[in-house]
Scaffold this motif. Sequence first.
Motif, PDB file in Angstrom:
ATOM      1  N   SER A 193      32.377 -52.195 -26.253  1.00 44.66           N
ATOM      2  CA  SER A 193      32.973 -51.609 -27.454  1.00 44.66           C
ATOM      3  C   SER A 193      32.600 -52.364 -28.728  1.00 44.66           C
ATOM      4  CB  SER A 193      34.502 -51.582 -27.316  1.00 44.66           C
ATOM      5  OG  SER A 193      35.038 -52.899 -27.356  1.00 44.66           O
ATOM      6  N   VAL A 194      32.054 -53.570 -28.592  1.00 41.26           N
ATOM      7  CA  VAL A 194      31.668 -54.363 -29.764  1.00 41.26           C
ATOM      8  C   VAL A 194      30.394 -53.783 -30.364  1.00 41.26           C
ATOM      9  CG1 VAL A 194      31.008 -56.657 -30.586  1.00 41.26           C
ATOM     10  CG2 VAL A 194      32.736 -56.415 -28.799  1.00 41.26           C
ATOM     11  N   ASP A 195      30.394 -53.639 -31.688  1.00 41.83           N
ATOM     12  CA  ASP A 195      29.235 -53.070 -32.373  1.00 41.83           C
ATOM     13  C   ASP A 195      27.992 -53.913 -32.120  1.00 41.83           C
ATOM     14  OD1 ASP A 195      27.856 -52.915 -35.559  1.00 41.83           O
ATOM     15  OD2 ASP A 195      28.045 -51.166 -34.263  1.00 41.83           O
ATOM     16  N   ARG A 196      26.900 -53.221 -31.814  1.00 44.22           N
ATOM     17  CA  ARG A 196      25.647 -53.928 -31.517  1.00 44.22           C
ATOM     18  C   ARG A 196      25.166 -54.759 -32.705  1.00 44.22           C
ATOM     19  NH1 ARG A 196      22.951 -56.123 -27.398  1.00 44.22           N
ATOM     20  NH2 ARG A 196      20.788 -56.493 -28.018  1.00 44.22           N
ATOM     21  N   GLY A 197      25.484 -54.312 -33.916  1.00 46.33           N
ATOM     22  CA  GLY A 197      25.063 -55.059 -35.097  1.00 46.33           C
ATOM     23  C   GLY A 197      25.662 -56.454 -35.157  1.00 46.33           C
ATOM     24  N   GLN A 198      26.885 -56.624 -34.622  1.00 48.99           N
ATOM     25  CA  GLN A 198      27.510 -57.945 -34.589  1.00 48.99           C
ATOM     26  C   GLN A 198      26.701 -58.906 -33.727  1.00 48.99           C
ATOM     27  OE1 GLN A 198      30.376 -58.876 -36.214  1.00 48.99           O
ATOM     28  NE2 GLN A 198      30.484 -56.885 -37.220  1.00 48.99           N
ATOM     29  N   GLU A 204      23.485 -58.619 -32.963  1.00 50.57           N
ATOM     30  CA  GLU A 204      22.195 -58.874 -33.608  1.00 50.57           C
ATOM     31  C   GLU A 204      22.347 -59.865 -34.752  1.00 50.57           C
ATOM     32  OE1 GLU A 204      20.926 -55.015 -34.729  1.00 50.57           O
ATOM     33  OE2 GLU A 204      20.299 -54.424 -32.693  1.00 50.57           O
ATOM     34  N   GLN A 206      36.183 -60.017 -30.523  1.00 52.69           N
ATOM     35  CA  GLN A 206      36.244 -58.636 -31.002  1.00 52.69           C
ATOM     36  C   GLN A 206      36.552 -57.663 -29.868  1.00 52.69           C
ATOM     37  OE1 GLN A 206      33.284 -57.430 -34.076  1.00 52.69           O
ATOM     38  NE2 GLN A 206      32.327 -59.396 -33.614  1.00 52.69           N
ATOM     39  N   SER A 233      40.036 -54.057 -27.278  1.00 56.57           N
ATOM     40  CA  SER A 233      39.903 -53.054 -26.225  1.00 56.57           C
ATOM     41  C   SER A 233      40.351 -53.580 -24.866  1.00 56.57           C
ATOM     42  CB  SER A 233      38.440 -52.589 -26.127  1.00 56.57           C
ATOM     43  OG  SER A 233      38.001 -52.013 -27.336  1.00 56.57           O
ATOM     44  N   THR A 254      42.501 -53.391 -38.492  1.00 56.26           N
ATOM     45  CA  THR A 254      42.014 -52.084 -38.119  1.00 56.26           C
ATOM     46  C   THR A 254      42.882 -51.011 -38.756  1.00 56.26           C
ATOM     47  OG1 THR A 254      43.367 -52.055 -36.115  1.00 56.26           O
ATOM     48  CG2 THR A 254      41.148 -52.947 -35.940  1.00 56.26           C
TER      49      THR A 254
END
Length: 287
Positions: free
Chosen positions: A176-181, A183, A203, A207, A281
């Motif tokens: 669920s963690v954004d891939r951008g984080q 990277e 992060q 979830s 959030t």
Amino acid sequence: MSAILAKAPAPTPAEPTEPPALRIVPARRAGQWTAAGAVLVLAALGIHSVATNRAFQWDVVGDYFTSGAVLRGLGLTLWLTAVVMVLGFALGTLLAVLRLSANPVLRAVSRTYVWFFRSTPILVQLLFWFNIGALYPVVLGVRTVDLLGPVSVAVIGLTLHEAAYAAEVVRGGILSVDRGQIEAAQSLGLGRLRRLTRIVLPQAMRSIVPPAGNMLIGTLKGTSIVSVIAVQDLLYSVQLVYHRTYQVVPLLLVATVWYVLVTSVLSVGQHYVERHYARGTTGAGTR
């Protein structure tokens, strides 16, 4: 003589009048109120029946509620729940990391473990570990019967079972963690372990916490199954009493009330932990 006619003033436009304020009348929901009233009446009748039915023997419930045997069983239940949750999530986190690994062998090992232990009933697993001495009578020069007592068997069986479900919970949280984080952490030169512990898991907790809280409550109640291998948890403790006194219903009520109380406390704690990790959030403040 010429008459000087004064110019009549131009008529001013009429002031616009505001329409009268509309009266807001709440919709009448007679059906909902009728249903709510019926539910309250039925609930009151149920509570009155339970409170006044002498077959429940509430005086006996009060006598045994804080007895030494029951409190010792409750303590073992709480200890077993805590140990199984800690060990289960530790092993489950490792399995989740292996499942997300680029190594196909590690992924296959993790997937097979989760598949096997989720496919086997927990009662079968406990009975298997309880009878492990039939397969391996001696381990490291020690008899298996002496090495694995009922409590050890309960910890092993419940932990292995819990880890399979915890692995999926943790894996879902990590995904669920954004891939951008991730990277961005890679661009900062953080190693894989530091990315996992400093960036991903904090992060992912948003979830992970809700299903983990449900698993905690489920594990608390699920520990009652260890009574089949003579572990003196809360349920087994009350069973020992009613096998002697034949007061089955009131002793089962003692265990039920304790489970309800502890579960309620855990539910409140889960609410505040979820609210903590939901900070920042959308809609977190309304929780």
